[in-house]
Design a protein around this motif. Structure first.
Motif: not given
Length: 131
Positions: A49-52, A84-89, A97-103
């Motif tokens: 949902a891309q809900d930070p 990892e997610l906290g570094r994203r603006t 990014c999605q691939a890294r998070v999926a891994d």
């Protein structure tokens, strides 16, 4: 208090010592393992949902409860994903990014299964020692 220490899960005996009652610690660990898949599913839904706010809440809950249960590897991986997610603006979810998070999520699911197995063994050994 608890003589059943499992490598990588040093917090479980500490939880027993802190609480002073292995039975209470084992109940907490049983509840943790029962809820682990749901915690990871909630995190996955928040990421899709891309809900930070939601994924931050899920990761903090997962990391904190894992530390308390003695699941140090799970806590570390949740912390890695949090970093990892906290570094994203603006919660960047570009393809790399999605691939890294999926891994990381795939690793989290595998680790969850191992964690449940190891903590269940800890609880079984602790229960046997109490009898």
């Amino acid at each position: 208090v608890c003589g059943s220490c499992r490598p990588g899960h040093v917090g479980a005996p500490r939880l027993c010592q802190h609480l002073g009652d292995p039975a209470i610690a084992c109940r907490f660990i049983n509840r943790y393992t029962a809820l682990l898949d749901e915690r990871i599913d909630r995190l996955d839904r928040a990421l899709v949902a891309q809900d930070p706010d939601a994924w931050m809440d899920c990761l903090l809950s997962l990391k904190t409860s894992s530390v308390m249960a003695g699941a140090t590897a799970m806590a570390a991986l949740a912390g890695e994903l949090l970093d990892e997610l906290g570094r994203r603006t603006n919660a960047c979810f570009c393809e790399p990014c999605q691939a890294r998070v999926a891994d990381i999520m795939a690793s989290l699911r595998r680790l969850a299964a191992q964690t449940v197995q190891q903590l269940s063994l800890f609880v079984d050994r602790t229960a046997a020692a109490l009898c």
